[in-house]
Design a protein around this motif. Structure first.
Motif, PDB file in Angstrom:
ATOM      1  N   HIS A  20       2.513   4.274  -1.218  1.00 50.08           N
ATOM      2  CA  HIS A  20       2.188   5.080  -2.399  1.00 50.08           C
ATOM      3  C   HIS A  20       2.713   6.491  -2.158  1.00 50.08           C
ATOM      4  O   HIS A  20       2.452   7.079  -1.110  1.00 50.08           O
ATOM      5  N   SER A  42      -6.419   1.730  -4.981  1.00 49.05           N
ATOM      6  CA  SER A  42      -5.960   1.244  -6.292  1.00 49.05           C
ATOM      7  C   SER A  42      -5.784  -0.274  -6.329  1.00 49.05           C
ATOM      8  O   SER A  42      -5.793  -0.870  -7.405  1.00 49.05           O
ATOM      9  N   ASN A  80      -1.741   8.936   1.334  1.00 49.15           N
ATOM     10  CA  ASN A  80      -1.203   8.207   0.191  1.00 49.15           C
ATOM     11  C   ASN A  80      -1.404   6.701   0.335  1.00 49.15           C
ATOM     12  O   ASN A  80      -1.631   5.997  -0.651  1.00 49.15           O
ATOM     13  N   ARG A  81      -1.328   6.202   1.554  1.00 50.40           N
ATOM     14  CA  ARG A  81      -1.582   4.778   1.758  1.00 50.40           C
ATOM     15  C   ARG A  81      -3.046   4.445   1.473  1.00 50.40           C
ATOM     16  O   ARG A  81      -3.351   3.384   0.922  1.00 50.40           O
ATOM     17  N   ARG A  97      -4.865   6.025  -0.698  1.00 51.11           N
ATOM     18  CA  ARG A  97      -4.944   6.036  -2.165  1.00 51.11           C
ATOM     19  C   ARG A  97      -4.413   4.721  -2.736  1.00 51.11           C
ATOM     20  O   ARG A  97      -4.970   4.171  -3.701  1.00 51.11           O
ATOM     21  N   GLY A  98      -3.319   4.214  -2.147  1.00 53.25           N
ATOM     22  CA  GLY A  98      -2.790   2.926  -2.589  1.00 53.25           C
ATOM     23  C   GLY A  98      -3.773   1.803  -2.340  1.00 53.25           C
ATOM     24  O   GLY A  98      -3.928   0.888  -3.164  1.00 53.25           O
ATOM     25  N   TYR A 103       0.814  -1.207   0.000  1.00 49.59           N
ATOM     26  CA  TYR A 103       0.000   0.000   0.000  1.00 49.59           C
ATOM     27  C   TYR A 103       0.856   1.268   0.000  1.00 49.59           C
ATOM     28  O   TYR A 103       0.314   2.369   0.039  1.00 49.59           O
TER      29      TYR A 103
END
Length: 270
Positions: free
Chosen positions: A50, A64, A57-58, A60-61, A48
């Motif tokens: 990212h 995805s 950001n994690r 967002r990861g 995760y």
């Protein structure tokens, strides 16, 4: 991976205040604990990671990589958490718009052939088990339904054997009952390819392993239950097998000659 659109992501990022790298009021520890409790994932797993590796950001990861149902559950739980904090008081209609995103994501069923897991005869117990299984999958908790899935498949195979005139002892294991059914299919020429026969024969050993899962890794007893991903694999495998068998049985029944109509007095032409 989820199919969140760019517009949906922007709305969620605004709602959770992700522009600064944070997510709501979480610390690293509470963020990890919340996600573990919500979807049984370790958000600090390397997959995760990212961008900068911040909480935002994690997340967002996570979006995805994970499936729609998993992402939908976590977002829904985050919204409920934010509501409890009164974090959205100045966001107008944004929370409701984001709940619509959650509803869309949750429509994607994690078990592709879940509709196949329905009662095949008019029997109250069979229908109750089938309904319970679908409720569990709608909640995206397959690990909580392994014992019910095992009960369902026992009832399903018992019905198949009865329709083919196969008499099996009540205490005969599930995989042995299914083996009798597969043998009857082969002997009666219902299978057109050797590969199909081999796939069904391999399902006998799969069902034998399912007995162990039911007894030692499900809520049937006081067990440590199997993890989410393996439980979901079992559900999908069983559901796809049931779907194929139902199709096979429908084809067999359509090929059977129709019985001669029985004449009643109302049928006699005058």
């Amino acid at each position: 991976m989820s199919d969140l659109t760019s517009s949906e992501k922007r709305k969620l990022e605004r709602l959770f205040g992700m522009g600064s790298g944070y997510v709501l009021d979480f610390s690293n520890r509470t963020f990890a604990e919340f996600i573990e409790e919500s979807v049984r994932r370790d958000i600090y797993d390397a997959r995760y990671e990212h961008g900068s590796g911040s909480k935002a950001n994690r997340l967002r990861g996570f979006w995805s990589l994970e499936s729609n149902p998993i992402v939908g559950k976590l977002i829904g739980d985050l919204i409920e958490y934010g509501k409890d904090l009164n974090a959205f008081k100045n966001d107008g209609s944004l929370p409701d718009e984001c709940l619509k995103i959650v509803a869309r994501l949750r429509q994607a069923n994690p078990v592709a052939d879940i509709d196949a897991l329905s009662a095949t005869v008019d029997e109250r117990d069979f229908e109750t088990v089938a309904n319970h299984i679908r409720d569990i999958i709608e909640k995206n908790e397959p690990e909580a339904g392994l014992d019910r899935l095992h009960t369902f498949i026992i009832k399903f195979v018992r019905t198949l054997c009865a329709e083919h005139g196969i008499t099996v002892a009540r205490d005969k294991p599930l995989h042995s009952r299914f083996g009798e059914y597969v043998k009857r299919l082969r002997d009666s020429g219902q299978l057109e390819s050797e590969m199909t026969a081999r796939i069904l024969k391999s399902a006998i050993s799969v069902l034998e392993a399912f007995n162990d899962v039911r007894n030692n890794q499900s809520l049937a007893h006081d067990n440590p239950i199997l993890n989410y991903d393996e439980s979901l694999l079992i559900f999908n495998h069983v559901a796809s097998s049931v779907r194929f068998i139902q199709t096979l049985e429908d084809r067999r029944k359509r090929a059977m000659p129709n019985p001669e109509p029985v004449m009643t007095n109302d049928d006699i032409p005058f």
